[in-house]
Design an enzyme around this catalytic site. Sequence first.
Site, PDB file in Angstrom:
ATOM      1  N   TYR A 193     -40.119 -17.148  16.419  1.00  0.00           N
ATOM      2  CA  TYR A 193     -39.398 -17.611  15.228  1.00  0.00           C
ATOM      3  C   TYR A 193     -38.037 -18.189  15.590  1.00  0.00           C
ATOM      4  O   TYR A 193     -37.499 -19.016  14.869  1.00  0.00           O
ATOM      5  CB  TYR A 193     -39.186 -16.455  14.249  1.00  0.00           C
ATOM      6  CG  TYR A 193     -40.300 -16.242  13.257  1.00  0.00           C
ATOM      7  CD1 TYR A 193     -41.604 -16.030  13.686  1.00  0.00           C
ATOM      8  CD2 TYR A 193     -40.047 -16.237  11.894  1.00  0.00           C
ATOM      9  CE1 TYR A 193     -42.626 -15.821  12.781  1.00  0.00           C
ATOM     10  CE2 TYR A 193     -41.070 -16.023  10.980  1.00  0.00           C
ATOM     11  CZ  TYR A 193     -42.348 -15.814  11.427  1.00  0.00           C
ATOM     12  OH  TYR A 193     -43.351 -15.605  10.523  1.00  0.00           O
ATOM     13  N   ASP A 242     -55.754  -9.165  18.385  1.00  0.00           N
ATOM     14  CA  ASP A 242     -57.029  -9.587  17.775  1.00  0.00           C
ATOM     15  C   ASP A 242     -57.851  -8.358  17.400  1.00  0.00           C
ATOM     16  O   ASP A 242     -58.407  -8.274  16.300  1.00  0.00           O
ATOM     17  CB  ASP A 242     -57.813 -10.538  18.703  1.00  0.00           C
ATOM     18  CG  ASP A 242     -57.912 -10.064  20.152  1.00  0.00           C
ATOM     19  OD1 ASP A 242     -57.242  -9.073  20.514  1.00  0.00           O
ATOM     20  OD2 ASP A 242     -58.666 -10.686  20.922  1.00  0.00           O
ATOM     21  N   ASP A 272     -49.433  -9.080   6.225  1.00  0.00           N
ATOM     22  CA  ASP A 272     -50.168  -9.679   5.093  1.00  0.00           C
ATOM     23  C   ASP A 272     -51.573  -9.087   5.021  1.00  0.00           C
ATOM     24  O   ASP A 272     -52.089  -8.786   3.945  1.00  0.00           O
ATOM     25  CB  ASP A 272     -50.280 -11.207   5.246  1.00  0.00           C
ATOM     26  CG  ASP A 272     -49.167 -11.945   4.513  1.00  0.00           C
ATOM     27  OD1 ASP A 272     -48.050 -11.398   4.447  1.00  0.00           O
ATOM     28  OD2 ASP A 272     -49.411 -13.062   4.007  1.00  0.00           O
ATOM     29  N   LYS A 293     -50.516  -9.036  22.900  1.00  0.00           N
ATOM     30  CA  LYS A 293     -51.601  -9.831  23.488  1.00  0.00           C
ATOM     31  C   LYS A 293     -51.367  -9.821  24.997  1.00  0.00           C
ATOM     32  O   LYS A 293     -51.210 -10.871  25.643  1.00  0.00           O
ATOM     33  CB  LYS A 293     -51.568 -11.250  22.883  1.00  0.00           C
ATOM     34  CG  LYS A 293     -52.757 -12.121  23.222  1.00  0.00           C
ATOM     35  CD  LYS A 293     -54.067 -11.678  22.585  1.00  0.00           C
ATOM     36  CE  LYS A 293     -55.220 -12.481  23.133  1.00  0.00           C
ATOM     37  NZ  LYS A 293     -56.546 -11.977  22.726  1.00  0.00           N
ATOM     38  N   ASP A 308     -45.750 -10.498  11.173  1.00  0.00           N
ATOM     39  CA  ASP A 308     -45.865 -11.326   9.970  1.00  0.00           C
ATOM     40  C   ASP A 308     -47.327 -11.382   9.527  1.00  0.00           C
ATOM     41  O   ASP A 308     -47.657 -11.157   8.368  1.00  0.00           O
ATOM     42  CB  ASP A 308     -45.343 -12.739  10.273  1.00  0.00           C
ATOM     43  CG  ASP A 308     -45.493 -13.664   9.080  1.00  0.00           C
ATOM     44  OD1 ASP A 308     -45.182 -13.222   7.956  1.00  0.00           O
ATOM     45  OD2 ASP A 308     -45.935 -14.822   9.267  1.00  0.00           O
TER      46      ASP A 308
HETATM   47  C1  IPM Z   1     -42.406 -12.888   5.520  1.00  0.00           C
HETATM   48  C2  IPM Z   1     -42.563 -14.346   5.228  1.00  0.00           C
HETATM   49  C3  IPM Z   1     -41.530 -15.124   6.020  1.00  0.00           C
HETATM   50  C4  IPM Z   1     -41.765 -14.847   7.482  1.00  0.00           C
HETATM   51  C5  IPM Z   1     -41.514 -16.639   5.756  1.00  0.00           C
HETATM   52  C6  IPM Z   1     -41.369 -16.957   4.284  1.00  0.00           C
HETATM   53  C7  IPM Z   1     -40.462 -17.328   6.570  1.00  0.00           C
HETATM   54  O1  IPM Z   1     -43.849 -14.765   5.507  1.00  0.00           O
HETATM   55  O2  IPM Z   1     -41.302 -12.345   5.297  1.00  0.00           O
HETATM   56  O3  IPM Z   1     -43.382 -12.273   5.958  1.00  0.00           O
HETATM   57  O4  IPM Z   1     -42.619 -15.471   8.114  1.00  0.00           O
HETATM   58  O5  IPM Z   1     -41.082 -13.989   8.027  1.00  0.00           O
HETATM   59 MG    MG Z   2     -45.179 -13.192   5.964  1.00  0.00          MG
END
Ligand code: IPM
Ligand code: MG
Length: 378
Positions: free
Chosen positions: A149, A232, A260, A200, A256
């Site tokens: 990042y 993975d 999710d 990884k 990240d």
């Molecule tokens: C998160 C989001 C952010 C990230 C984006 C919006 C930059 O996806 O906080 O998980 O990737 O960190």
């Molecule tokens: Mg995110």
Amino acid sequence: MNYSIALVPGDGIGPEVTAKAVDVLALTGHKFGHFFNFVELEAGGRAIDSTGEPLPASSMEAAKRCDALLLGAVGGPKWENLPGHLRPERALLGLRAGLGVFANLRPAALLPQLKDACPLKDEVLAASHPEGKPTFDLLIVRELTGGIYFGERGRDGDGKSDDSSAFDTERYSRAEIERVLRVAYGAAAKRRSKLCLVDKANVLESSRFWREIASEIAGEYKNIETSYMYVDNCSMQLIHAPGQFDVIVTSNIFGDILSDEASVLSGSIGMLASASIGGKAAGRKYPPGIYEPIHGSAPDIAGKDLANPLAAILSAAMMLRYSFSLEQEASAIEAAVNSALDSGLRTKDIAGRTGYSAERIVGTNAMAAAVMAALKAG
Ligand code: IPM
Ligand code: MG
């Protein structure tokens, strides 16, 4: 006590969910004798509209002067075609880097009330649970201010010729790895004493460096069981056997993605809160942490009284716990969320797969009102 909180509502559903978290904080303050003073900051898409930049310097400065930040979400289709450095997401990255909050805690658990909203079958959940229960409770500790990042990036060539290229770099220093591992070990010690480093390492040199450092410092945490897993495999294990995990610690980009994935297991991404901590106090009593739901700005449902306010409300609880050590107050908010769910109310995202009775499906306002009522009564 007085606390000064920077409010960054942002875009889409950000303002409506943070408004609910502010109500909950104000009521909690009233109940327990604290005063939360809110300072609203411009950041994200709306800051681009009003100032031309996603994170104006004045917002960054004001954030540094606060005790903690409560953030909604940033971004939306309106700003999607802007160049990278002018996108709303830059505001998030800028705040994280500017405040030095290198450890991002993302708890994901399945509340018993939301079992029906979890896509996994009971027997799948139970099979990996240490006591055979159809549930899970894990914490992802994501490195937040390093890696790909923030690594060197760029383009070579004119973008049209075949040898034109673009690159992003995954680079981690020993100090960056060690400090986030220590936060994760600390968290594991307060939970079920298991830590899994996800990487990884079969391919990436940076991952091998993470493992090397983890195995060095694992010796200092004798009571914690340390394990290692490829990313993975972890993405598969999460949807196959989530009960095996306690604390997962991982790099910025893997965290990240995995968070999710984990959020869906807890019923909805609308339930998950996060805390970004680890900054330096710089002469202040509290190094400002950032508290935010992990969901995005969801522009399609913005302003329609549809968004689930619980992730934002639970983020406020995390703020009280992690920034101000107000454990009792944080627990009171969590208990109020629990009773709102016990009462049977659900926002659409957590209504589950099978015909939840339509009259119990409510909007942002009614859900937040139920939490407020429970907090008042509790
Ligand atoms: C998160 C989001 C952010 C990230 C984006 C919006 C930059 O996806 O906080 O998980 O990737 O960190
Ligand atoms: Mg995110």
